[in-house]
Structures are given as C-alpha cells and as structure tokens.
Scaffold this active site. Structure first.
Site, mmCIF file in Angstrom:
data_model
loop_
_atom_site.group_PDB
_atom_site.id
_atom_site.type_symbol
_atom_site.label_atom_id
_atom_site.label_comp_id
_atom_site.label_asym_id
_atom_site.label_seq_id
_atom_site.Cartn_x
_atom_site.Cartn_y
_atom_site.Cartn_z
ATOM 1 N N ASP A 41 16.666 15.555 5.262
ATOM 2 C CA ASP A 41 16.119 16.740 5.927
ATOM 3 C C ASP A 41 15.970 16.511 7.431
ATOM 4 O O ASP A 41 15.842 15.384 7.890
ATOM 5 C CB ASP A 41 14.758 17.080 5.297
ATOM 6 C CG ASP A 41 14.331 18.505 5.599
ATOM 7 O OD1 ASP A 41 15.184 19.308 6.037
ATOM 8 O OD2 ASP A 41 13.143 18.825 5.410
ATOM 9 N N GLY A 42 15.977 17.619 8.184
ATOM 10 C CA GLY A 42 15.672 17.551 9.613
ATOM 11 C C GLY A 42 16.884 17.635 10.530
ATOM 12 O O GLY A 42 16.746 17.412 11.738
ATOM 13 N N GLY A 44 18.492 20.303 11.518
ATOM 14 C CA GLY A 44 18.313 21.419 12.460
ATOM 15 C C GLY A 44 17.321 21.070 13.558
ATOM 16 O O GLY A 44 17.554 21.327 14.742
ATOM 17 N N ARG A 54 21.935 24.127 15.772
ATOM 18 C CA ARG A 54 21.580 23.457 14.517
ATOM 19 C C ARG A 54 22.766 22.742 13.878
ATOM 20 O O ARG A 54 22.626 21.673 13.291
ATOM 21 C CB ARG A 54 21.018 24.483 13.524
ATOM 22 C CG ARG A 54 19.625 24.978 13.853
ATOM 23 C CD ARG A 54 19.197 26.017 12.813
ATOM 24 N NE ARG A 54 19.251 25.484 11.454
ATOM 25 C CZ ARG A 54 18.289 24.754 10.910
ATOM 26 N NH1 ARG A 54 17.187 24.485 11.563
ATOM 27 N NH2 ARG A 54 18.411 24.301 9.678
ATOM 28 N N HIS A 58 23.867 19.007 11.658
ATOM 29 C CA HIS A 58 24.589 18.802 10.390
ATOM 30 C C HIS A 58 25.781 17.870 10.605
ATOM 31 O O HIS A 58 26.085 17.019 9.778
ATOM 32 C CB HIS A 58 25.075 20.142 9.836
ATOM 33 C CG HIS A 58 23.950 21.075 9.457
ATOM 34 N ND1 HIS A 58 22.868 20.672 8.720
ATOM 35 C CD2 HIS A 58 23.746 22.403 9.717
ATOM 36 C CE1 HIS A 58 22.041 21.695 8.537
ATOM 37 N NE2 HIS A 58 22.548 22.759 9.136
ATOM 38 N N ASN A 89 19.136 27.133 -0.134
ATOM 39 C CA ASN A 89 19.685 27.110 1.229
ATOM 40 C C ASN A 89 20.592 28.306 1.545
ATOM 41 O O ASN A 89 20.932 28.540 2.705
ATOM 42 C CB ASN A 89 20.437 25.798 1.501
ATOM 43 C CG ASN A 89 19.521 24.598 1.689
ATOM 44 O OD1 ASN A 89 19.859 23.474 1.345
ATOM 45 N ND2 ASN A 89 18.327 24.821 2.242
ATOM 46 N N ARG A 92 19.896 30.928 4.369
ATOM 47 C CA ARG A 92 20.146 30.682 5.806
ATOM 48 C C ARG A 92 21.187 31.641 6.375
ATOM 49 O O ARG A 92 21.940 32.261 5.614
ATOM 50 C CB ARG A 92 20.612 29.239 5.980
ATOM 51 C CG ARG A 92 19.502 28.288 5.538
ATOM 52 C CD ARG A 92 19.831 26.875 5.813
ATOM 53 N NE ARG A 92 18.701 26.045 5.422
ATOM 54 C CZ ARG A 92 18.475 24.837 5.876
ATOM 55 N NH1 ARG A 92 19.308 24.303 6.738
ATOM 56 N NH2 ARG A 92 17.429 24.154 5.482
ATOM 57 N N ARG A 209 12.544 10.756 1.645
ATOM 58 C CA ARG A 209 12.676 12.047 2.345
ATOM 59 C C ARG A 209 12.457 11.822 3.835
ATOM 60 O O ARG A 209 11.475 11.199 4.239
ATOM 61 C CB ARG A 209 11.682 13.089 1.831
ATOM 62 C CG ARG A 209 11.874 14.431 2.570
ATOM 63 C CD ARG A 209 11.284 15.617 1.884
ATOM 64 N NE ARG A 209 11.699 16.828 2.603
ATOM 65 C CZ ARG A 209 11.782 18.037 2.077
ATOM 66 N NH1 ARG A 209 11.496 18.225 0.820
ATOM 67 N NH2 ARG A 209 12.172 19.071 2.798
ATOM 68 N N GLU A 228 9.411 6.072 -6.989
ATOM 69 C CA GLU A 228 8.532 5.744 -5.868
ATOM 70 C C GLU A 228 8.974 6.589 -4.676
ATOM 71 O O GLU A 228 10.173 6.672 -4.379
ATOM 72 C CB GLU A 228 8.652 4.252 -5.516
ATOM 73 C CG GLU A 228 8.156 3.324 -6.604
ATOM 74 C CD GLU A 228 6.660 3.472 -6.869
ATOM 75 O OE1 GLU A 228 5.900 3.705 -5.913
ATOM 76 O OE2 GLU A 228 6.257 3.358 -8.048
#
Ligand code: IPE
Ligand code: IPE
Ligand code: MG
Length: 265
Positions: A41-42, A44, A54, A58, A89, A92, A209, A228
């Site tokens: 994630d992140g 953008g 953005r 990617h 998604n 978008r 994540r 975990e």
C-alpha cells in the site's frame, strides 16, 4: 494519461545473477516464515508527496515487486503472496484502472524471463471479471509457462476480495451438497480451505502491510487467522530488502502460541 514503456517493468537485472552474501544467517531455519503475504500500500501517497501523478507510484511499486520477489526466492521462501488489486479498487478513476491494467500486462510479459530464470511458479487468485483481455492473455501465459517450476510460488492477488472468495467457496460447497456429493455434517474447516482460491497453499505466517494503515482491507481473512502482522509507515515504493529482513527478524523473535501456552509458561 501517461503511458508506460516496457523498460519500466522489464529491466534486465544483473543483480539477479550475481551471488549475494547470505542474508539472515542469524535466523534459524525453523524460525523462518514459509509464506509471507504483503499488502503493498501507499503507491499513490508516495507519488503525491513528491508532486508526481499517482501512477508514478504504481510504476515504482512494480520495481519493488521485482526486487522483493527476487529476495524472497533467494531466501528460500516457499511462497510469497502479493495483494496487487482488490475487488474494491474498481472504485478508482478509470484512468488509474487503465494504467494498472497496462502495468499488469507489461509486468506479466516483461517479468517472464526473470520468473523462469529464478524457477518461480506464478499463481493468480481473484476473479477474472473486469481484468482487461490483453492483461489476462499475458497473465495466463506466465502462469502456464511457469507451472512446472519447482522454486518459490509467487501468488498474485488480482481483483481479489476475501469476501467474494468466501462467497464463491460457499456456492461451490452448496452445489456439492445439492448434488449429494457432500453431507452438510461432513463440512469441516478443511472443506472450507479446500474450496478457497488458495486451496493447497500454506497459510501466510507473516503478513506485512506498508503505508501505515492498521487494517487488512479484505485480504485473506480466513487464511491470516494466525499470521503474525508487521506494519511499517513507509510507502510500498520505499520498501526494500533491508526492511524485509527486519520484518523477518521480528517475526522470528515472536512466540507463536496458536491459542496454547507460550515458552514462558
Ligand atoms: C496500493 O497503493 C496499490 C493499489 C491498491 C493498486 P495505493 O494506490 O492504494 O496508494 P495509496 O494508499 O492511495 O497511497
Ligand atoms: C489494499 O489497499 C489493496 C491493495 C494493496 C491492492 P487499498 O489502498 O485498496 O486499501 P484501503 O482502501 O486503504 O483499505
Ligand atoms: Mg491504498
């Protein structure tokens, strides 16, 4: 919309063929995760913070996918699962979706030589509906071509949603019951697991994540029951091998109790 060149996802990597010093030699083999799953994630936000569109995020994210896949294979992991596109998604803007489809197509075609060279077996989980035809073609070809590889399994979650996966599993089980091939009382946890897209795969030991969020966003809800969790504030385009090693070391130091009593007891 900016277009992407094959070079963006097809950089032949000399590093792939160069021997590297053994990382994580301090982590005992039995403490290593068999299967790592990552919510990448992140992208953008990484781009926005730099005043870039953005899609630049990617594009950079795809480079990191290559680097981390290579490192996980080198570490001898059994499986790496990457959350590439969620079933949510599609909300978008169409331009971003179109770019992601183009990137997927180029990744699937461009990474094939590296995937074969590293003996990686590619699998895809998620629904095919909505994925552009041209991307599906390249995806299918990569999956078929790598099917006999015996090294790490790279599982790509594309148009994946855990809830739709459970719906699909329930539908299949219901059909089995209706056609008298299965008795309702015989349904066990194994029956459910065997009807998920991930049938036959080990459950993730470590869930990573990036980009700060403390949520699982409809990813592998059944399968991560005892994974975990490790999160970082860094955005996916900033993730690297050293951070992967940090996450693995942290994982190795944890006492996994699975509901039982820990070592301290
Ligand atoms: C993850 O990065 C990639 C996809 C979900 C396709 P984002 O695109 O979600 O980036 P942020 O979270 O908006 O920064
Ligand atoms: C999760 O990221 C999906 C992928 C990484 C592919 P999102 O950016 O879609 O998750 P939310 O919307 O922040 O929960
Ligand atoms: Mg996001």
């Amino acid at each position: 919309m900016m277009s992407i060149t094959p070079d963006a996802v097809n950089k032949s990597s000399d590093a792939a063929t160069m021997p590297k010093p053994l990382a994580l030699a301090d982590v005992p083999a039995e403490k290593m995760p068999r299967h790592i799953a990552i919510i990448m994630d992140g992208n953008g936000r990484w781009a926005s913070h730099r005043g870039l569109p953005r899609i630049e995020g990617h594009r950079r994210g795809a480079d990191v996918v290559r680097c981390i896949t290579e490192e996980c294979a080198r570490l001898g992991l059994e499986q790496l699962t990457l959350y590439c596109l969620s079933s949510e998604n599609w909300k978008r803007p169409v331009e971003e979706i179109a770019f992601l489809m183009q990137l997927l197509e180029l990744y699937m075609a461009g990474e094939r030589p590296l995937i074969m060279e590293q003996n990686i077996r590619v699998s895809v989980i998620g629904r095919r509906e909505g994925i552009f035809e041209s991307a599906l073609r390249e995806m299918d070809q990569t999956v078929t071509m790598s099917a006999q590889n015996t090294g790490m399994r790279l599982c790509l979650a594309i148009n994946y949603g855990s809830r739709t996966e459970l719906v699909d599993a329930c539908r299949h089980i219901a059909h089995e019951v209706r056609s008298d091939r299965l008795c309702p009382d015989e349904i066990t946890e194994e029956t459910i697991a065997a009807n998920l897209y991930t049938a036959g795969m080990p459950e993730p030991d470590l869930l990573i994540r990036t980009a700060q969020e403390m949520r699982v966003s409809n990813f592998l809800l059944w399968q991560i029951s005892y994974a975990e969790i490790w999160v970082t504030d860094l955005f996916w385009p900033e993730f690297d091998e050293a951070l992967l090693h940090t996450a693995i070391r942290d994982f190795a130091s944890r006492d996994r109790r699975f509901g039982g009593l820990g070592k301290a007891n």
